[in-house]
Scaffold this active site. Sequence first.
Site, PDB file in Angstrom:
ATOM      1  N   GLY A 105      23.781  73.844  85.204  1.00 15.42           N
ATOM      2  CA  GLY A 105      24.658  73.432  86.653  1.00 15.42           C
ATOM      3  C   GLY A 105      24.575  74.753  87.396  1.00 15.42           C
ATOM      4  CB  SER A 106      27.010  76.119  89.742  1.00  7.73           C
ATOM      5  OG  SER A 106      27.455  74.811  90.157  1.00  7.73           O
ATOM      6  CB  VAL A 107      24.836  79.633  85.658  1.00 14.28           C
ATOM      7  CG1 VAL A 107      26.362  79.706  85.239  1.00 14.28           C
ATOM      8  CG2 VAL A 107      24.292  78.252  85.170  1.00 14.28           C
ATOM      9  CG  PHE A 108      19.688  77.047  87.344  1.00 12.81           C
ATOM     10  CD1 PHE A 108      20.268  77.093  86.189  1.00 12.81           C
ATOM     11  CD2 PHE A 108      18.383  77.137  87.759  1.00 12.81           C
ATOM     12  CE1 PHE A 108      19.289  76.665  85.023  1.00 12.81           C
ATOM     13  CE2 PHE A 108      17.417  77.149  86.573  1.00 12.81           C
ATOM     14  CZ  PHE A 108      18.005  76.722  85.129  1.00 12.81           C
ATOM     15  CE  LYS A 109      25.757  75.086  93.321  1.00 11.82           C
ATOM     16  NZ  LYS A 109      27.200  74.778  93.445  1.00 11.82           N
TER      17      LYS A 109
END
Lengths: 379, 603
Positions: free
Chosen positions: B316-320
């Site tokens: 999820g958003s930890v990739f942002k």
Amino acid sequence: MISAVMTPSRTNRSFLFEWWRSIDHISLAFLVCLIGAGLVLSMASSPAASARMNVIDPFHFLYRHAMFAGLGLLGAFTVSTLSVQNARRIAVLALFGAIILMLYVMFNGHTVKGATRWLRFGSFSLQPSEFVKPAFIVFAAWMFSAQKRDPNVPGVMLVFIIYMALIAILLQQPDFGQSFLLTLCFAAVFFFAGLSLGWMLFLMGVSILGSMGAFFVLPHVRDRVMKFLNTDGDNYQTDKAIEAISSGGFLGKGPGEGTVKFRLPDGHTDFIFAIVSEEFGFLLSMCLVALLAAFVLRAFRNALRLNDYFCQLAVAGLATMIGIQTIINLYVNLKMAPPKGMTLPFISYGGSSMLALCLAAGLILAFTRRRPGAYGYGQ
Amino acid sequence: MNRSSFNKGPTDKKRVNKGLVSKRPVNKLPFKRPPVKLPDAHMQNPHMQIPHMVVADKEFEAVSEGRIRIRIGMFTFVFMLVIFVLRFAEISLFTALETKRSLPPQITTTRADIFDRNGEMLATTLQTYSLFAEPKRVWNVQETADRLLEIFPNQERSALISKLSSNRDFVWLQRGLTPQMKQVVFDIGLPGIDFRIEPKRVYPLGHTASHIIGFTDLDLRGRGGAERAFDTHLSSVNAPPKTLSIDIRVQHALSEALRVGLARYKANSNSGVVLNIKTGEILAMASLPNYNPNNVAAFSDDSRFNHASMSTYDLGSVFKPITMALALETGVTDLTEEFPVQDPLKVRNNLIRDDHYSAKPMAMPEILAQSSNRGTALLAIRSGAQAQIKMLKDLGLFDRVPFELLENAKPQLQSEWQDITLVTVSYGHGISVTPLALAVAMGALLNGGEYIAPTIAKRSAANPAQPKRVVSEQTSQHIRDLMRFVVTDGTGKNAAVKGYGVMGKTGTADKPSYGGYDEKRLVSSFVGAFPYEDPTYLVMITYDEPKIIKGISNRATAGWNAAPTTRNVIERIAPILGVERRLDPIAMSPFSKGSFPNESALP
């Protein structure tokens, strides 16, 4: 030169072609198959031997075996290219060379397990007494045939002197197994040479007395015989061998699946047959035995057909040597004879043994080569 | 000369010399056998049968007689062989395999110790004694059994007696005796019982670092973790001890925080990684449930699973932050450009939704702090798929993490990189990687922009870090600022630790389900790093299916579980790692409203 006289069309044929034309192809094929089989089976025994001896490379013994097998084949080929006279000369030279080396070993040898039998060259050790057997057989055959031809030649006397000397050296090492085998081979050649009943009795008496003497004088011989006779005693090696053989069954456990081999001392040398039986089973082990028997019987068959008295005796004697060694090794594996430190010809790991047997095979091939007048006598 | 060599062999030579050349014709083709084989009787007396052969020579007689004798020899050989074959068949085919066991071989295996980076012992080999009996040598079964029962009261008397009087060559009585126990048994001096020294692998820390250290089987062969990864080294003769990169104090703090967190949030499992992003050394790695390597057999297979490096998740958003770095590195935008996140975004008939709806356009810092999927998607579309793939590859997310442990899963990637893939991957969906892989990738963005393959062995001259530049130092600095902003002003407030300037990013992903995602089952994670002035340490925490805690929040998102756990870890490990807690104001991210707020407002 010979063929040049016989048929001029062969003058331009090469040396190798001449060898190939005259060699006994069947014996040669058996020999190559045996040595190849030994290499394949070494793959089964080598890792276990390495594990037991804490050698890091599991195929240490395979590589060495392959080296000796290659050397042996090369040697056998070289000897087999020689003429009968030259082959005999080589054998007699080998006999005296081995005697000199054995005398040298007596004073400067390398001692393993209480016996001084080895000469060391770096990581290799040579056992000259292995080479004595085939060489002595050829020598004895020569002497007997020479005396038959010319009664003035003191052949029997010379053979006996050499035999006594050899036995003395071997017992001093002490190597009762080799003395026993040498005596058997000697008796066989003597027998083939038309030994009279008196001589036969004399030899039997000598060997019985000798065996009894060995039993009482040499502690390790007594130990082994007592172990063999005493079924409750510590027969670790042969018990393990029997366990391996019986666990193999008809088709074996499969290559590399053997477990007893890790607990079988000398599994790669004297007890290779047990390892083979465990992994490859009754069927393939019998093929191996059949191959060995076929080589020996082929040599006997050629001996039967040879016209030349010397060649006949020598070939029969060498075949007997390989045959006896095979029989004793197989009997030891089945606990039918006391363990004696006898290798399975061409199969077991062991440099000296392999090279000596290849010398014997080379001599057989040389003596049985087809040449004018060699065969067909009386038929 | 020619004449004598014509008939080669001593026989013929001699005949020539004596003038006794036989009238036997020279066989021109000696190799071909005559078609008719003569019976044996003919050979014994060939004179009568073959009249054209006149042989008057002693040698011929000798050869003939020799043939008979050789036949006898052959017969003897075959006879002996037949006896052998019969006996061989009997043993090989008709003997039931004897089940008796002989004494096991003495094990002399050695195995080198394993230490942590500060020389604390993680694994060692001790000698234990195993008691066995050879029933044949036991004199008095009753007495022996009674004496042994005094020492081992747990043993069943009847079982002991049946063992001692059994038919086998040896039986085990008790394994793994301490030297004291061994001495007590030794002192009773009974015949027929003896000891085998057996090496045993011992792990003084028990559960704490089980997945990293691993375990061995009874034969001391490495079967998991470092024991397996370094098996060749550890099992070689006289090997020096192996020093791992882990710090047992950090490992303990991490395990403890995870244990508390797992119970609090009732997750299926959780895992954590602490990484030194300047050297690539893994300081701690833990995964729950775990096991005790001293007694592996007592634990389920699940407990031996190292989720940190074996489980792949859509994180999820930890990739942002990766997408931000991508956009900055490709130069398609800057930190101030505002994107229309309030407008609906449709890619291939899929609406891209945002958790936190924003009515106004946002620039990159706000997109990250509010974790806007639309904003991130727009950044990714602007950067392009090729650049994204290259970036992910450079960060090692397309492959197994290149480190020593064999417990190391491959990422799951889309086979085709469509525009929808480009968009979903930008916020961490449609790409499954291990928490460790993401930790290493984030480390590369934060440490100045260099990818360093991680290791569990302590760095030394033989095991140097080999940095590989992925993004520029300036981009790295921007990522630090952005992630600092997330903690001071965004979704990561719960990870803030006073005085340490934590940076971070939350990530909450729905777990993939049949043909889509299941909104009830989440994977929540937090990647945090500190200190802000000089990012050195990174903490990655992942929860698999954490539950909602009533009264705190109504969603089980990362900000409410992974972020506080990260805070707990950082609070404990920062002093251990020698990072000073700063009392003076820490620089806020340049994007914060007040650049240097008063101390009481410090997170």
